[in-house]
Write an enzyme that holds these catalytic residues in place. Sequence first.
Site, PDB file in Angstrom:
ATOM      1  N   THR A 166      52.933  36.355  49.803  1.00 36.60           N
ATOM      2  CA  THR A 166      53.422  35.189  50.562  1.00 36.60           C
ATOM      3  C   THR A 166      54.622  34.594  49.832  1.00 36.60           C
ATOM      4  OG1 THR A 166      51.190  34.687  51.314  1.00 36.60           O
ATOM      5  CG2 THR A 166      52.795  32.910  51.519  1.00 36.60           C
ATOM      6  N   ARG A 194      43.606  37.903  62.253  1.00 38.81           N
ATOM      7  CA  ARG A 194      43.330  36.938  61.168  1.00 38.81           C
ATOM      8  C   ARG A 194      44.608  36.149  60.859  1.00 38.81           C
ATOM      9  NH1 ARG A 194      45.646  35.869  55.862  1.00 38.81           N
ATOM     10  NH2 ARG A 194      44.027  35.007  54.546  1.00 38.81           N
ATOM     11  N   GLY A 196      46.100  33.279  58.183  1.00 38.71           N
ATOM     12  CA  GLY A 196      45.820  32.607  56.921  1.00 38.71           C
ATOM     13  C   GLY A 196      46.319  31.167  56.940  1.00 38.71           C
ATOM     14  N   ASP A 197      46.516  30.631  55.755  1.00 43.91           N
ATOM     15  CA  ASP A 197      46.952  29.233  55.641  1.00 43.91           C
ATOM     16  C   ASP A 197      48.443  29.043  55.898  1.00 43.91           C
ATOM     17  OD1 ASP A 197      47.375  30.782  53.282  1.00 43.91           O
ATOM     18  OD2 ASP A 197      47.833  28.955  52.173  1.00 43.91           O
ATOM     19  N   THR A 217      50.401  29.831  48.011  1.00 45.18           N
ATOM     20  CA  THR A 217      50.135  31.256  48.157  1.00 45.18           C
ATOM     21  C   THR A 217      48.735  31.464  47.588  1.00 45.18           C
ATOM     22  OG1 THR A 217      50.965  31.911  45.996  1.00 45.18           O
ATOM     23  CG2 THR A 217      52.576  31.803  47.752  1.00 45.18           C
ATOM     24  N   GLY A 218      48.131  32.591  47.899  1.00 46.01           N
ATOM     25  CA  GLY A 218      46.760  32.804  47.416  1.00 46.01           C
ATOM     26  C   GLY A 218      45.835  32.994  48.599  1.00 46.01           C
ATOM     27  N   GLY A 220      44.212  32.355  51.667  1.00 42.88           N
ATOM     28  CA  GLY A 220      44.437  31.387  52.731  1.00 42.88           C
ATOM     29  C   GLY A 220      43.171  30.715  53.214  1.00 42.88           C
TER      30      GLY A 220
END
Length: 317
Positions: A166, A194, A196-197, A217-218, A220
């Site tokens: 990300t 899917r 993510g955040d 990042t990471g 989500g």
Amino acid sequence: MLLITSQNGKVGIEAAMQVLKGGGSAMDAVEAGIRLVEANPDDHSVGYGGYPNLLGEVELDAAIMDGSDLTSGAVGALKGYPYPISVARKVLEKLPHVFLVGEGAARFAAEMGFERRDLLTEPARETWEKRLREDLPPDVLAHLAEQPDLWRYVEIATDPERAKGTTNFIAQDARGNLAVGVSTSGWAWKYPGRIGDSPIVGAGLYADNRYGAAACTGTGEMAIRAATAHSVVFYMKMGLSITEAGQRAMADLNDLGGRYLSGMNFIAVDRAGNHVGFSSRTDATYLYFTDAMDAPAEAPRLCVPLRECWEKNLSAD
Ligand code: GLY
């Protein structure tokens, strides 16, 4: 004027500073910088060349937020368009909506005149296929799209090592306005659809000129559940320093229950232009660049450890 980015923002941070120095807005700088990360085929976590979902389809998420008025635009699970950050900005500018996903997002991108492109590069496809061959029976792999229980395979194939990636850009322009953008191809080999955040305002990004901005990042799923980017800004609004706000937002993640893949990084700026990077890892860095500097610099992130919560293959029966 200030830019801070995740480490992979290196390919776009200098162009973004040129935009700011040329009198462009923080929003212009964020979009210009992220487009260069999205175009980088060697970055397998963002845009063209990103790793695909379980079925081998590249699905992109992106969002942009203007800290001067909290306007936002976002796209999720967008297929076939290599610059999701620009599509997200068009959502902000042209629609009475904030967030489009899937077919609707692709339709809108076409209406706005964006060019289509096959986003799956050969190196990304080879890595996807090799990974799936390791864990899935050949008969399943041969007919993956037709499997009535695809959900059983997602956790077998999904690779925690490839959940990372990300790109984050935060800019503060000459007028003091803040903007934040995030773009990603998401968790490699994810279940189709899917999200993510990254395209979720409050989870993966947040900006408010009055207090500051943050971007994640990471994993989500964690940032969505804890509204992490908003938490960082909210804690600054409540009077905490930027360092305290980030530590507190990271600590909130340790309160999450259930089973999840642990790992989080975010970058943050306060309204005065102070910036800090945070990570649950010990070795993470971020980039910063002010108009007084000749070149961007790399800084260590403040490590705030998270507990480990991931075990594989628990959903097989
Ligand atoms: N943080 C990016 C994602 O989980 O998709």
